[in-house]
Design a protein around this motif. Structure first.
Motif, PDB file in Angstrom:
ATOM      1  N   LEU A 180     -30.618  27.380  54.535  1.00 34.20           N
ATOM      2  CA  LEU A 180     -29.938  28.035  55.378  1.00 34.20           C
ATOM      3  C   LEU A 180     -28.208  27.887  55.699  1.00 34.20           C
ATOM      4  O   LEU A 180     -28.267  26.694  55.956  1.00 34.20           O
ATOM      5  N   GLY A 181     -27.625  28.551  55.963  1.00 32.62           N
ATOM      6  CA  GLY A 181     -26.440  28.470  56.210  1.00 32.62           C
ATOM      7  C   GLY A 181     -26.232  28.096  57.856  1.00 32.62           C
ATOM      8  O   GLY A 181     -26.835  28.680  58.606  1.00 32.62           O
ATOM      9  N   VAL A 182     -25.371  27.088  58.350  1.00 30.13           N
ATOM     10  CA  VAL A 182     -25.296  26.644  59.707  1.00 30.13           C
ATOM     11  C   VAL A 182     -24.251  27.390  60.613  1.00 30.13           C
ATOM     12  O   VAL A 182     -23.059  27.672  59.988  1.00 30.13           O
ATOM     13  N   ASP A 183     -24.465  28.180  61.511  1.00 34.01           N
ATOM     14  CA  ASP A 183     -23.386  28.984  62.277  1.00 34.01           C
ATOM     15  C   ASP A 183     -22.886  29.802  61.398  1.00 34.01           C
ATOM     16  O   ASP A 183     -21.648  29.866  61.706  1.00 34.01           O
ATOM     17  N   ASN A 184     -23.295  30.501  60.521  1.00 34.67           N
ATOM     18  CA  ASN A 184     -22.598  31.442  59.599  1.00 34.67           C
ATOM     19  C   ASN A 184     -21.292  30.840  59.085  1.00 34.67           C
ATOM     20  O   ASN A 184     -20.468  31.293  58.499  1.00 34.67           O
ATOM     21  N   SER A 185     -21.049  29.336  58.666  1.00 30.78           N
ATOM     22  CA  SER A 185     -20.338  28.730  58.069  1.00 30.78           C
ATOM     23  C   SER A 185     -20.712  28.430  56.539  1.00 30.78           C
ATOM     24  O   SER A 185     -21.779  28.590  56.178  1.00 30.78           O
ATOM     25  N   GLU A 186     -19.889  27.482  55.608  1.00 28.37           N
ATOM     26  CA  GLU A 186     -20.204  27.263  54.522  1.00 28.37           C
ATOM     27  C   GLU A 186     -21.371  25.966  54.682  1.00 28.37           C
ATOM     28  O   GLU A 186     -21.772  25.825  53.677  1.00 28.37           O
TER      29      GLU A 186
END
Ligand code: FRU
Length: 484
Positions: free
Chosen positions: A210-216
């Motif tokens: 899963l991406g972390v905090d909507n980042s890369e």
């Protein structure tokens, strides 16, 4: 007031079988415009028994069409939990003409002589979008000389190492295997000794990124369900680990136990396979029940339902990294706003009541807590049947009390409080979805979930908001109701 001619307790927004017993979701996969949900199914009774894979399909994961049984028991045993994948590159050789679905499941064979049952992993494949299945003639494809609990294979294609990865529940650990073709499996590693909760047998694992905090930045998440043990009153539940995975070994970032849901009724959940890249979501759903009382819940002729499908994400809250879950966006089109709550002050010891009369409702609240010691919601079904959600800003505690929610006598455990500790801040967000026999609560954009069954005589008819020991203010809040 409209009277709805609904079968008692039958959900309107959640999948439940027409007849008989269901448990874990199995083989969830997206293929050619359809979401497939297979499930543990006993076609002969409404209690657990010889397991088959039931089958349903949907375009949107809310409106499901139940199809004939997909997998029947055979000489290798009954059909326990497992997964399904699309074999796009025909690695298995089952699809010389065009890609199709492979199911990877546990065969469970009871022994007449009283020795422990045997659990092995097997394959079946389908050329017609899951409507008919052929069991692989070389079954089983994975067995163990000594392990008794050896089940619930969840398989995915690991792009970096270009091989299939299987996550398998092996007693109180998870074991990873790999394969080039879904047929020949090789041991990679085992995870779980001295970490996490060992309150019960480990079941239905799932591993995904899963991406972390909507980042890369990305991290791996390992879900592990934990079976019911008599000495732990919470019954069956699901924990998760966040960490890294190198194609062979999973390493958890920290030692703390993290629970996926603080309600009693979310078990054996896993995620869909083959959601297209352009969609990019990791979508999960669980069995909305608990082994502690699943066989006794008071429905007639059918038993069990699934949670709503939920999108998962990883998000930081202070120094905590949590798996955040929210109902899929497809749910939105099932609701219409019936009450807008733009700016409403509820003073200490005051209440505000809203009438609703539809089978399911969604309550979305942004709460400014001025100085209330406690605030919350009463979901009222009849004069005497009410479920109570209380947020306590002094003890930093949320409780869901279903002891007056309706029928509870089938289990002495059912009336126990469902609880969650968190930092109650001056601004809180709640999203609550109430169906005929369930409540799903998402706190602070899904940072915490509380999933709970209830068995009231009628659908929710009144929503009462309250504050005590101080005031709260509601902004941007509303109540929606389902269309039918
Ligand atoms: C989890 C589980 C699985 C097993 C299945 C049997 O609820 O116990 O481990 O495969 O149910 O129905």
């Amino acid at each position: 007031m409209t009277t709805y001619n609904l079968e008692k307790y039958r959900p309107t927004l959640h999948f439940a079988p027409q007849k008989n017993w269901m448990n874990d979701p199995n083989g969830m996969v997206y293929f050619k415009g359809e979401y497939h949900l297979f499930f543990q199914y006993n076609p002969d009774d409404s209690i657990w028994g010889p397991m088959h894979w039931g089958h349903a399909v949907s375009q949107d994961m809310i409106d499901w069409q139940e199809l004939p049984i997909a997998l029947y028991p055979d000489e290798l045993g009954t059909i326990f939990s497992g997964s399904a994948v699309v074999d796009w590159q025909n690695t298995s050789g089952f699809f010389p003409v065009e890609p199709g679905i492979v199911a990877i499941f546990t065969h469970h064979l009871d022994k007449a002589d009283g020795t422990p049952a045997i659990q092995t992993q097997s394959l079946a494949f389908s050329h017609d979008q899951g409507r008919t299945w052929t069991k692989y003639e070389g079954n089983p494809v994975l067995q163990h000389p000594t392990k008794v609990d050896f089940r619930d294979p969840k398989v995915f294609w690991h792009t970096e190492t270009a091989k299939w990865l299987m996550t398998l529940a092996t007693g109180q650990t998870v074991t990873f295997y790999s394969s080039p073709n879904l047929i020949d499996w090789r041991f990679e590693s085992e995870f779980g000794d001295n970490i996490g909760s060992h309150d019960g047998v480990w079941e239905c694992p799932d591993l995904f990124e899963l991406g972390v905090d909507n980042s890369e930045e990305k991290k791996w998440v390992l879900l592990v369900s934990i079976g019911d043990s008599p000495q732990f009153e919470s019954g069956s539940r699901t924990q998760y680990f966040v960490g890294s995975f190198d194609g062979s070994t999973f390493t958890a970032d920290n030692q703390e136990i993290q629970w996926l849901d603080f309600g009693k009724d979310n078990y054996a959940g896993v995620s869909f396979s083959d959601i297209p890249n352009e969609d990019g979501r990791r979508i999960y759903l669980g069995w909305m029940s608990n082994w502690r009382y699943a066989n006794q819940v008071p429905t007639e002729g059918w038993r069990s339902q699934m949670t709503l499908p939920r999108t998962l994400a990883l998000q930081h809250f202070g120094d905590q990294l949590l798996v955040v879950q929210n109902p899929v966006k497809e749910l939105d089109s099932y609701f219409t706003k019936v009450v807008e709550i733009e700016d409403v002050l509820i003073n200490s010891e005051e209440t505000k009541t809203f009438a609703v009369d539809r089978p399911s409702v969604e309550i979305v609240l942004e709460i400014d807590n001025h100085d209330a010691k406690q605030f919350g919601i009463v979901l009222s079904h009849t004069e005497s049947q009410k479920t109570l959600l209380t947020i306590d800003s002094e003890t930093n505690h949320i409780t869901l009390d279903r002891k007056n929610s309706g029928e509870i006598t089938f289990s002495k455990n059912f009336s126990n409080l469902q609880e969650l500790n968190l930092q109650v801040t001056s601004k809180m967000k709640l999203r609550i979805i109430v169906d005929s026999s369930s409540i799903e609560i998402f706190v602070n954009e899904g940072a915490y979930a509380v999933t709970s069954l209830i068995y009231p005589d009628k659908v929710c008819e009144e929503i009462v908001l309250f504050a005590s020991g101080g005031a709260i203010q509601l902004t941007n809040s509303y109540i929606s109701a389902s269309h039918s």
